[in-house]
Design an enzyme around this catalytic site. Structure first.
Site, short mmCIF file in Angstrom:
data_model
loop_
_atom_site.label_atom_id
_atom_site.label_comp_id
_atom_site.label_asym_id
_atom_site.label_seq_id
_atom_site.Cartn_x
_atom_site.Cartn_y
_atom_site.Cartn_z
N ARG A 1 0.90 -9.30 7.46
CA ARG A 1 -0.14 -8.26 7.32
C ARG A 1 -0.96 -8.42 5.94
O ARG A 1 -0.35 -8.25 4.74
CB ARG A 1 0.06 -6.83 7.54
CG ARG A 1 -0.82 -6.02 7.25
CD ARG A 1 -0.29 -4.57 7.03
NE ARG A 1 -1.33 -3.50 7.02
CZ ARG A 1 -1.57 -2.87 5.96
NH1 ARG A 1 -1.21 -3.54 4.60
NH2 ARG A 1 -2.45 -1.93 5.89
N ASP B 1 -2.99 -7.05 3.45
CA ASP B 1 -3.39 -5.76 2.81
C ASP B 1 -4.74 -5.58 2.36
O ASP B 1 -5.42 -6.35 1.60
CB ASP B 1 -2.57 -5.19 1.86
CG ASP B 1 -3.12 -3.68 1.37
OD1 ASP B 1 -2.81 -2.91 2.12
OD2 ASP B 1 -3.42 -3.74 0.01
N GLU C 1 -5.86 -5.53 7.37
CA GLU C 1 -6.48 -4.03 7.45
C GLU C 1 -7.80 -4.35 6.60
O GLU C 1 -7.91 -5.01 5.70
CB GLU C 1 -5.58 -3.42 6.27
CG GLU C 1 -6.03 -2.04 6.14
CD GLU C 1 -5.15 -1.51 4.81
OE1 GLU C 1 -5.24 -0.16 4.94
OE2 GLU C 1 -4.92 -2.20 4.20
N HIS D 1 -7.40 7.60 13.64
CA HIS D 1 -7.98 8.88 12.99
C HIS D 1 -8.78 9.75 14.20
O HIS D 1 -8.55 10.92 14.18
CB HIS D 1 -9.35 8.34 12.31
CG HIS D 1 -9.09 7.61 11.02
ND1 HIS D 1 -7.82 7.61 10.41
CD2 HIS D 1 -9.83 6.75 10.30
CE1 HIS D 1 -7.94 6.77 9.50
NE2 HIS D 1 -9.13 6.45 9.12
#
Length: 630
Positions: free
Chosen positions: A270, A272, A307, A337
């Site tokens: 992943r 960042d 991300e 969210h």
């Protein structure tokens, strides 16, 4: 260049060391240095026994090959007669980031799972964990002891928060400074290899979170002796930008990715906050990195996730045949969210963009990817995002919690402690049975209510600055407007903040937590048996939705003529579905999951009880969208 033989694996770096029985090579890029010396310590881990000069070669590289250095020896560099520093490409440390590096022979470890080829992307069910707080011991070896538990629960991939060596003993890992070095407190290189090996033996993938947008503040000496590594005139939230237009710097990061994927057999990374990578070249780092990964590791299932705060899609686009191009999946903050806002009714900071009274944004995220696809963001004061409906659902990694969304709250509150049990259960079911790739944070499987806080282990002025900055950050929230209120939340540098963030496994003695684990296991079994086969080759433009306040239906045609449906009512009132919205296909639909026994029958009669989620399959479209007024 990858080097492997049988059940051993190593990666030949352009930076750092390469051990061989006839001599160990040391290599450092320091174009403005006038001299570079190698210090070797046979016993003491702080000070070298003596020094040898490195030879300057072309393009700013310094190099030496010496037959007198063996695995286990400590070493460091002295540049221009100054401070002795660790190797920026250190594979292992003799202590913390301020100590000497340690020579490692990667081929000493004999892999038991050397024939492991990974698993395809659509089979990913992520479990994000922080090695230091996941178990009481806080080590790679202790994580091994939980692998059978995770497999039995239905997890297919563990994702480790960054483990690159950082300053101090405890921290999240996003302030790493030695990006090739597994943190010694967790168990170092040997411990990480044992963990990955054990996971592969159980059919589990291992992903690693890596940070290529900045270095941490404690122990990062690179600016002092390689100023060319950074662009002082280009700033990021963490300081000067990394100079990705310098080939040795670019290679340092791309090889870092290849190093984890080859030498440690990691299944995926992943990346960042790629929106904070200030790359001035024509080819974005992410694009070149992913291309190199596929070039070098094309014989394995290896996946890159990202991300990115921009809601862009170029890096997650699919090829003409539907195959993955650069990045397998993007972390979808929008889904989190809107789920969080609906569950808690919070509307501060970035939650102000999400309507807790309407399910429209959640339905949009589930049907077409992002919520903001070129729309105005009140929080950011500009338009955000691009269209994402053309992408398959599997291009997105969804979650209702992760380390950021829990730990970056003042008290590290988990959603289960902020919302009702009923809506939490509905959201968990939506997460795990929707066709996006799901991610859970450690403890989510049994509904952990305890805090996971932001914590560090800095000293002196840096510790004080972090604590003050944390307090200042939360003054924008109504509950912390006055200074007295700001004093009540945990100090990141206090050891107690770290201790309260440990996952409490004793919770599983309670019937409520055991029952939640049973439900999670059931949901993941349904995902494995029914949903996963439909995700293999799923195409874009396959989702559509109907919404009525806090209730909605989302339908995906995941395979030609195979429809997968979600009915959700996240309100406290029964949803009386308008006549004509649902076709007769609802009567023939195969209900694969419902959290209420009576809900399927009531759905067929035209209503959906409060706090209900239902998933169903059919071979025909489930609803017809209302015709235009024209």
């Amino acid at each position: 260049m990858r080097m492997s033989a049988g059940n051993t694996f190593s990666f030949d770096l352009s930076w750092g060391t390469r051990y061989a029985p006839d001599g160990t090579r040391f290599r450092l890029w320091a174009p403005s240095a006038q001299s570079v010396e190698l210090g070797i310590a046979h016993t003491d881990r702080h000070q070298p026994d003596g020094f040898e000069a490195l030879r300057r070669t072309e393009d700013g590289w310094w190099e030496i090959v010496t037959p007198d250095v063996k695995p286990g020896y400590s070493y460091g560099y002295r540049i221009d007669g100054g401070r002795i520093v660790a190797d920026p490409a250190s594979r292992a440390q003799s202590g913390d980031v301020h100590w000497l590096s340690r020579v490692v022979d990667p081929n000493e470890y004999k892999w038991r799972s050397a024939d492991w080829k990974g698993r395809p992307w659509h089979e990913c069910i992520f479990y994000e964990l922080h090695v230091g707080t996941f178990t009481p011991e806080g080590t790679f070896d202790a994580v091994i002891g939980k692998l059978d538990y995770l497999k039995e629960a239905g997890i297919t991939a563990i994702e480790l928060l960054p483990i690159a060596q950082f300053g101090g003993q405890r921290g999240w890992g996003y302030d790493g400074v030695l990006l090739y070095c597994p943190h010694d407190v967790y168990g170092g290189p040997e411990g990480l290899k044992r963990l990955v090996d054990a996971a592969h033996e159980r059919g589990l993938m291992v992903f690693l979170d890596v940070v290529y947008n900045h270095f941490g503040p404690d122990g990062n000496y690179i600016p002092a002796y390689i100023p060319e590594f950074f662009h002082q005139e280009i700033m990021t939230p963490w300081g000067a930008a990394i100079a990705y237009d310098e080939k040795p710097v670019r290679d340092f990061m791309i090889e870092n990715a290849l190093y984890w994927l080859t030498e440690y057999r990691i299944d995926g990374l992943r990346l960042d906050a790629i929106d904070s990578i200030k790359d001035t070249t024509d080819v974005p780092l992410v694009k070149e990195l992913s291309a190199r990964v596929r070039e070098v590791l094309g014989d394995r299932h290896v996946h890159i996730t990202t991300e990115d705060d921009r809601n862009i899609t170029w890096h997650i686009e699919r090829e003409a045949d539907g195959s993955i191009g650069h990045v397998s999946g993007e972390w979808n903050d929008d889904f989190h969210h809107t789920a969080h806002a609906m569950a808690t009714h919070e509307q501060e900071a970035y939650y102000r963009d999400y309507d807790p009274k309407s399910a429209e944004q959640m339905a949009t995220a589930l049907a077409t990817g992002f919520v903001f696809q070129g729309d105005d963001s009140q929080h950011r004061g500009k338009k955000v995002g691009t269209s994402s409906a053309h992408l398959p659902p599997t291009a997105f990694v969804n979650f209702i919690q992760n380390h950021d969304q829990v730990g970056n709250r003042a008290f590290g509150d988990r959603l289960r402690s902020l919302a009702s049990a009923r809506i939490y259960d509905c959201l968990q079911a939506i997460l795990l049975l929707s066709p996006q790739i799901p991610l859970m944070f450690q403890g989510d499987e049994f509904g952990d209510c305890n805090s996971f806080c932001f914590f560090t282990d800095f000293d002196g002025e840096l510790a004080s600055a972090v604590s003050k900055g944390r307090k200042k950050e939360f003054r924008k929230f109504a509950a912390f407007e006055d200074e007295e209120a700001a004093e009540v939340f945990p100090d990141p540098n206090h050891e107690r903040t770290f201790e309260i963030s440990r996952l409490d496994w004793n919770q599983l003695v309670h019937p409520v937590q055991r029952r939640r684990l049973q439900v999670t296991t059931k949901l993941l079994q349904i995902r494995r048996d029914i949903l996963m086969p439909l995700l293999d080759g799923a195409q874009g433009d396959c989702g559509s939705a109907l919404v009525d306040e806090r209730s909605f239906v989302v339908s995906w045609e995941l395979q030609p003529g195979q429809f997968y449906h979600l009915f959700a009512n996240l309100s406290d009132e029964t949803w009386e579905i308008e006549d004509g919205l649902l076709t007769d296909a609802v009567d023939a639909a195969d209900i694969v999951y419902s959290n209420h026994k009576s809900a399927p029958d009531r759905l067929r009669e035209g209503s959906l009880p409060a706090m209900t989620t239902i998933f169903a399959l059919s071979d025909a479209p489930l609803f017809v969208e209302p015709a235009d007024d024209e």
